[in-house]
Design a protein around this motif. Sequence first.
Motif, PDB file in Angstrom:
ATOM      1  N   PHE A 195      12.580  37.292  39.626  1.00 43.29           N
ATOM      2  CA  PHE A 195      11.525  37.845  38.748  1.00 43.29           C
ATOM      3  C   PHE A 195      10.216  37.533  38.942  1.00 43.29           C
ATOM      4  O   PHE A 195       9.858  36.286  39.213  1.00 43.29           O
ATOM      5  N   SER A 196       9.602  38.506  39.667  1.00 41.80           N
ATOM      6  CA  SER A 196       8.225  38.466  40.181  1.00 41.80           C
ATOM      7  C   SER A 196       7.607  39.615  39.883  1.00 41.80           C
ATOM      8  O   SER A 196       8.077  40.919  39.701  1.00 41.80           O
ATOM      9  N   PRO A 197       6.067  39.763  40.028  1.00 40.30           N
ATOM     10  CA  PRO A 197       5.399  40.704  39.883  1.00 40.30           C
ATOM     11  C   PRO A 197       5.349  41.718  40.848  1.00 40.30           C
ATOM     12  O   PRO A 197       6.146  41.556  42.316  1.00 40.30           O
ATOM     13  N   SER A 198       5.271  43.026  40.427  1.00 40.87           N
ATOM     14  CA  SER A 198       5.402  44.261  41.510  1.00 40.87           C
ATOM     15  C   SER A 198       4.007  44.467  42.124  1.00 40.87           C
ATOM     16  O   SER A 198       2.984  44.159  41.679  1.00 40.87           O
ATOM     17  N   ALA A 199       4.060  44.570  43.464  1.00 36.88           N
ATOM     18  CA  ALA A 199       2.946  44.755  44.277  1.00 36.88           C
ATOM     19  C   ALA A 199       2.376  46.279  43.877  1.00 36.88           C
ATOM     20  O   ALA A 199       1.024  46.263  44.261  1.00 36.88           O
ATOM     21  N   ASP A 200       3.213  47.005  43.472  1.00 41.11           N
ATOM     22  CA  ASP A 200       2.744  48.430  43.225  1.00 41.11           C
ATOM     23  C   ASP A 200       3.425  48.785  41.894  1.00 41.11           C
ATOM     24  O   ASP A 200       4.227  49.539  41.907  1.00 41.11           O
ATOM     25  N   PRO A 201       2.675  48.555  40.637  1.00 38.94           N
ATOM     26  CA  PRO A 201       3.060  48.841  39.322  1.00 38.94           C
ATOM     27  C   PRO A 201       3.465  50.142  39.066  1.00 38.94           C
ATOM     28  O   PRO A 201       4.355  50.585  38.501  1.00 38.94           O
ATOM     29  N   ALA A 202       2.487  51.170  39.526  1.00 37.14           N
ATOM     30  CA  ALA A 202       2.567  52.588  39.516  1.00 37.14           C
ATOM     31  C   ALA A 202       3.843  53.173  40.168  1.00 37.14           C
ATOM     32  O   ALA A 202       4.686  53.689  39.699  1.00 37.14           O
ATOM     33  N   ALA A 203       4.198  52.467  41.270  1.00 38.85           N
ATOM     34  CA  ALA A 203       5.454  53.063  42.130  1.00 38.85           C
ATOM     35  C   ALA A 203       6.580  52.258  41.367  1.00 38.85           C
ATOM     36  O   ALA A 203       7.738  53.120  41.342  1.00 38.85           O
ATOM     37  N   ALA A 204       6.460  51.111  40.690  1.00 37.10           N
ATOM     38  CA  ALA A 204       7.613  50.620  40.008  1.00 37.10           C
ATOM     39  C   ALA A 204       7.860  51.453  38.963  1.00 37.10           C
ATOM     40  O   ALA A 204       9.188  51.574  38.624  1.00 37.10           O
ATOM     41  N   LYS A 205       7.004  52.039  37.969  1.00 41.35           N
ATOM     42  CA  LYS A 205       7.114  52.780  36.984  1.00 41.35           C
ATOM     43  C   LYS A 205       7.880  54.187  37.446  1.00 41.35           C
ATOM     44  O   LYS A 205       8.698  54.529  36.810  1.00 41.35           O
ATOM     45  N   ALA A 206       7.473  54.693  38.228  1.00 38.85           N
ATOM     46  CA  ALA A 206       7.793  56.094  38.769  1.00 38.85           C
ATOM     47  C   ALA A 206       9.272  55.912  39.058  1.00 38.85           C
ATOM     48  O   ALA A 206      10.187  56.746  39.099  1.00 38.85           O
TER      49      ALA A 206
ATOM     50  N   LEU B  68      11.637  54.217  38.253  1.00 41.44           N
ATOM     51  CA  LEU B  68      12.544  54.243  36.989  1.00 41.44           C
ATOM     52  C   LEU B  68      12.351  55.637  36.053  1.00 41.44           C
ATOM     53  O   LEU B  68      13.049  55.641  35.038  1.00 41.44           O
ATOM     54  N   GLY B  69      11.461  56.389  36.529  1.00 36.49           N
ATOM     55  CA  GLY B  69      11.368  57.726  35.662  1.00 36.49           C
ATOM     56  C   GLY B  69      10.354  57.472  34.661  1.00 36.49           C
ATOM     57  O   GLY B  69      10.294  58.358  33.672  1.00 36.49           O
ATOM     58  N   LEU B  70       9.502  56.629  34.843  1.00 37.46           N
ATOM     59  CA  LEU B  70       8.671  56.277  33.753  1.00 37.46           C
ATOM     60  C   LEU B  70       7.321  56.966  33.931  1.00 37.46           C
ATOM     61  O   LEU B  70       6.738  57.114  35.275  1.00 37.46           O
ATOM     62  N   ASP B  71       6.323  57.055  33.245  1.00 38.18           N
ATOM     63  CA  ASP B  71       4.897  57.750  33.444  1.00 38.18           C
ATOM     64  C   ASP B  71       4.049  56.459  34.079  1.00 38.18           C
ATOM     65  O   ASP B  71       3.660  55.522  33.439  1.00 38.18           O
ATOM     66  N   PRO B  72       3.588  56.640  35.148  1.00 39.41           N
ATOM     67  CA  PRO B  72       3.016  55.535  35.673  1.00 39.41           C
ATOM     68  C   PRO B  72       1.451  55.161  35.311  1.00 39.41           C
ATOM     69  O   PRO B  72       1.014  54.327  35.443  1.00 39.41           O
ATOM     70  N   ALA B  73       1.135  56.192  34.350  1.00 42.28           N
ATOM     71  CA  ALA B  73      -0.174  56.173  33.648  1.00 42.28           C
ATOM     72  C   ALA B  73      -0.123  55.365  32.556  1.00 42.28           C
ATOM     73  O   ALA B  73      -1.137  55.118  31.850  1.00 42.28           O
ATOM     74  N   GLN B  74       1.088  55.248  31.855  1.00 42.20           N
ATOM     75  CA  GLN B  74       1.144  54.416  30.670  1.00 42.20           C
ATOM     76  C   GLN B  74       1.308  52.960  30.958  1.00 42.20           C
ATOM     77  O   GLN B  74       1.945  52.415  31.820  1.00 42.20           O
ATOM     78  N   HIS B  75       0.875  52.338  29.759  1.00 37.17           N
ATOM     79  CA  HIS B  75       1.284  50.739  29.567  1.00 37.17           C
ATOM     80  C   HIS B  75       2.552  50.819  29.023  1.00 37.17           C
ATOM     81  O   HIS B  75       2.765  51.549  27.884  1.00 37.17           O
ATOM     82  N   TYR B  76       3.520  49.728  29.212  1.00 39.02           N
ATOM     83  CA  TYR B  76       4.785  49.618  28.285  1.00 39.02           C
ATOM     84  C   TYR B  76       4.690  48.132  27.800  1.00 39.02           C
ATOM     85  O   TYR B  76       4.575  47.313  28.421  1.00 39.02           O
ATOM     86  N   ALA B  77       5.110  48.171  26.389  1.00 37.42           N
ATOM     87  CA  ALA B  77       5.504  46.993  25.993  1.00 37.42           C
ATOM     88  C   ALA B  77       7.079  47.093  25.871  1.00 37.42           C
ATOM     89  O   ALA B  77       7.740  47.906  25.610  1.00 37.42           O
ATOM     90  N   GLY B  78       7.592  45.734  26.231  1.00 39.51           N
ATOM     91  CA  GLY B  78       9.079  45.868  26.294  1.00 39.51           C
ATOM     92  C   GLY B  78       9.846  44.778  25.292  1.00 39.51           C
ATOM     93  O   GLY B  78       9.271  43.618  25.052  1.00 39.51           O
TER      94      GLY B  78
ATOM     95  N   THR C 206      21.769  46.144  34.986  1.00 41.70           N
ATOM     96  CA  THR C 206      21.984  44.975  35.827  1.00 41.70           C
ATOM     97  C   THR C 206      20.907  44.587  36.475  1.00 41.70           C
ATOM     98  O   THR C 206      20.676  43.374  37.122  1.00 41.70           O
ATOM     99  N   ASP C 207      19.990  45.352  36.950  1.00 44.35           N
ATOM    100  CA  ASP C 207      18.667  45.043  37.554  1.00 44.35           C
ATOM    101  C   ASP C 207      17.534  45.009  36.584  1.00 44.35           C
ATOM    102  O   ASP C 207      16.511  45.554  36.819  1.00 44.35           O
ATOM    103  N   ILE C 208      17.500  44.115  35.677  1.00 42.29           N
ATOM    104  CA  ILE C 208      16.826  44.085  34.602  1.00 42.29           C
ATOM    105  C   ILE C 208      15.142  43.569  35.288  1.00 42.29           C
ATOM    106  O   ILE C 208      14.193  43.898  34.613  1.00 42.29           O
ATOM    107  N   GLU C 209      15.373  42.937  36.070  1.00 48.05           N
ATOM    108  CA  GLU C 209      14.077  42.366  36.755  1.00 48.05           C
ATOM    109  C   GLU C 209      12.950  43.585  37.121  1.00 48.05           C
ATOM    110  O   GLU C 209      11.974  43.422  37.159  1.00 48.05           O
ATOM    111  N   ARG C 210      13.741  44.855  37.522  1.00 45.58           N
ATOM    112  CA  ARG C 210      12.954  46.092  37.785  1.00 45.58           C
ATOM    113  C   ARG C 210      12.224  46.704  36.403  1.00 45.58           C
ATOM    114  O   ARG C 210      10.997  47.034  36.769  1.00 45.58           O
ATOM    115  N   TRP C 211      12.685  46.173  35.282  1.00 44.85           N
ATOM    116  CA  TRP C 211      12.196  46.859  34.251  1.00 44.85           C
ATOM    117  C   TRP C 211      11.106  46.025  33.727  1.00 44.85           C
ATOM    118  O   TRP C 211      10.181  46.381  33.085  1.00 44.85           O
TER     119      TRP C 211
END
Length: 358
Positions: free
Chosen positions: A152-163, A165-175, A242-247
């Motif tokens: 469980f660690s931050p992503s070096a590239d949040p926009a790529a992490a969103k993409a 998972l099929g998410l909009d890289p321009a959006q902020h997400y509350a989980g 099962t890969d919840i750390e990516r989310w």
Amino acid sequence: MTRAPYLDADEVEVIAPNFKRRLSGVTSTIIQLVPMQRSLGLGIAVLGPGLPSSLPRIRSRDLWKLWRRLPDGRPRVWHARRNVEMLGGLVLRSLGAPLKLVFTSASQRQHKGWTRFLIRRMDHVIATSQRTAAYLTVPHSVVMHGIDTAKFSPSADPAAAKAALGLDPAQHYAGCFGRVRHQKGTDVFVDAMIALLPAHPGWSAIIAGRATAQHEGFERDLKQRVADAGLADRILFAGEHTDIERWYRVLSLFVAPQRWEGFGLTPLEAMATGVPVVATDVGAFPELVEEGVTGAIIPRGEVQAMVDAARGYMADDAVRGVAGQAALDHAQANFPLEREARQLIEIYARLTQQSRSV
């Protein structure tokens, strides 16, 4: 996933039983802790169903070997985390197995008579938080859960992490991650997001977790509520992963809306990923989240309190950034999994060395 070999009982110093097939917080604790404890040199193995094949284990048919001590004369430790596992250890010991029995309690309510009966027969009792400790009437230690800060660690590239998972890289997400049910407060999170998102077009929400059979109607009602609000494209039900750390790595804010919780690892997982947390005043959450520093603690079940707390982070990038860095620093400094593993190993050592010296 590579299957770990079955271990010979002579190699096993500690048994971590898991007598429940369904994934739960207890199961997650075992899955995380056992490999860490093995890496620190402890001869530990799991016993029971519902665990990954990669964990070292002993066969049920080899339980008879527990009737002999370890080669150096020490007894083994049986570390239970549920009533049924305490009972299993007591049965084995009553039949002559030289075991030291340890129980970890995460409960934050008065124990029923049967549980108190079992707890009184343990050799050592561990509470997972100070709040849990307040409900124990026997001598005990407090060992708070830790988190794998490499996983469980931050992503070096949040926009790529969103993409990814099929998410909009321009959006902020509350989980909001965990089982979808009333106890977990998923409905409070949904209502808060329905209130907040229309005024925050740059934000969406993710609910990750499974609704078991008896809670499927609850989930359907939530999805209908979201659809009626016209937010079906912005409040996403992602299911169980099962890969919840990516989310976690795609989030800008995490909300833990539980109405009741034993301990609750999700705020730690979020903070270790550099995400500020809004959490209810249940479980160990008030002991995990630093109010006003790494996030906010709010009353359980109160939609408006959640709206007010979340709004502050959604509306101010600077505030959110400072809190996210503080959350990361706090999790890494105070809740590494290795700390929990070492504290447990020390307890096992004291128990077994005392036994050998008697």
